[in-house]
Design a protein around this motif. Sequence first.
Motif, PDB file in Angstrom:
ATOM      1  N   TYR A   6      -2.250  -0.221  -1.041  1.00 24.48           N
ATOM      2  CA  TYR A   6      -2.711  -1.570  -0.725  1.00 24.48           C
ATOM      3  C   TYR A   6      -2.125  -2.055   0.593  1.00 24.48           C
ATOM      4  O   TYR A   6      -0.965  -1.795   0.909  1.00 24.48           O
ATOM      5  N   ASN A   8      -2.183  -5.359   1.516  1.00 24.97           N
ATOM      6  CA  ASN A   8      -1.619  -6.711   1.434  1.00 24.97           C
ATOM      7  C   ASN A   8      -0.983  -6.914   0.063  1.00 24.97           C
ATOM      8  O   ASN A   8      -1.383  -6.281  -0.921  1.00 24.97           O
ATOM      9  N   LYS A  10      -0.915  -9.419  -2.085  1.00 30.13           N
ATOM     10  CA  LYS A  10      -1.690 -10.035  -3.172  1.00 30.13           C
ATOM     11  C   LYS A  10      -2.477  -8.991  -3.946  1.00 30.13           C
ATOM     12  O   LYS A  10      -2.484  -8.989  -5.186  1.00 30.13           O
ATOM     13  N   ASP A  11      -3.145  -8.095  -3.228  1.00 34.22           N
ATOM     14  CA  ASP A  11      -3.914  -7.045  -3.904  1.00 34.22           C
ATOM     15  C   ASP A  11      -2.995  -6.110  -4.684  1.00 34.22           C
ATOM     16  O   ASP A  11      -3.327  -5.692  -5.798  1.00 34.22           O
ATOM     17  N   ILE A 179      -6.490  -6.799   9.495  1.00 32.92           N
ATOM     18  CA  ILE A 179      -6.048  -6.113   8.281  1.00 32.92           C
ATOM     19  C   ILE A 179      -4.704  -5.441   8.514  1.00 32.92           C
ATOM     20  O   ILE A 179      -3.814  -5.478   7.656  1.00 32.92           O
ATOM     21  N   ASP A 182      -1.955  -7.985   8.440  1.00 26.02           N
ATOM     22  CA  ASP A 182      -1.635  -8.341   7.054  1.00 26.02           C
ATOM     23  C   ASP A 182      -0.707  -7.290   6.426  1.00 26.02           C
ATOM     24  O   ASP A 182       0.213  -7.631   5.677  1.00 26.02           O
ATOM     25  N   PHE A 183      -0.972  -6.037   6.730  1.00 29.95           N
ATOM     26  CA  PHE A 183      -0.149  -4.957   6.204  1.00 29.95           C
ATOM     27  C   PHE A 183       1.294  -5.071   6.694  1.00 29.95           C
ATOM     28  O   PHE A 183       2.244  -4.945   5.906  1.00 29.95           O
ATOM     29  N   SER A 186       2.986  -7.732   4.881  1.00 33.42           N
ATOM     30  CA  SER A 186       3.041  -7.560   3.427  1.00 33.42           C
ATOM     31  C   SER A 186       3.962  -6.442   2.958  1.00 33.42           C
ATOM     32  O   SER A 186       4.445  -6.482   1.823  1.00 33.42           O
TER      33      SER A 186
END
Length: 231
Positions: A6, A8, A10-11, A179, A182-183, A186
């Motif tokens: 994943y 991020n 949240k996922d 994306i 975000d990674f 995260s």
Amino acid sequence: MELPFYLNFKDFENHYYDNLEKWFEEYYNTSETDYLKALADLYSPYLYYNFIEDKLKADAFIEIKDCFFPYHDKIGISFCSHCEKGDAPQKGLNQVFEFKNISMMEYAQHILDKINKYCSKNQNALDGSKNILDYINNYDIVTSMDGVGYCISYNRHQKVIPFLKAYLPYYGQTVNMAIYRDFIFSIADIAEFIDQKLKAMHAFEHSIYCQSKAEAKFKVQMSRQFLTLCN
């Protein structure tokens, strides 16, 4: 079981227990600790231990060999007699290389470019039954060289396949910067989640924090020993 990767937090958090259930269905003689240790192995390559802040931080870089033909007397550059596939340099030219660290976003774009170049020469490569992800581990595509440029280590490439599967688009020419951002934001939170679970199960010695800290200390000790020998 191939664990989902994943990009991020949240996922990752939302699917944690669903994936744990699938893990038990396939590995019914294991425990949640085993599952967490597998997750730690999956995400730890993208983190490092920061001594000053005593915490884990994102380290999404990969070492790669950059092959070229200019001045071979530069410090830190050696002759590149062969690359992954054993191809010899062009006759009469002294091919050289240097190792450099590039971000995983740049690496992913490089792999995407290789795949799109292959697909442009093979019209049926993306015929609807196949997409970009079907080619991310194709040996000939990944290790292809045009004489100069990045020389991909196929063995090292295997370690980042989960990231590439999660990050590369099914179709398209460019990777998504948002994306990737975000990674980067995260990955430390994902590691914290894993480590707190391991701590609650009295298995904190297997945490990403402990493993990364031990590795960082070992590197410092080796560096000091090297300097002592040199002096």
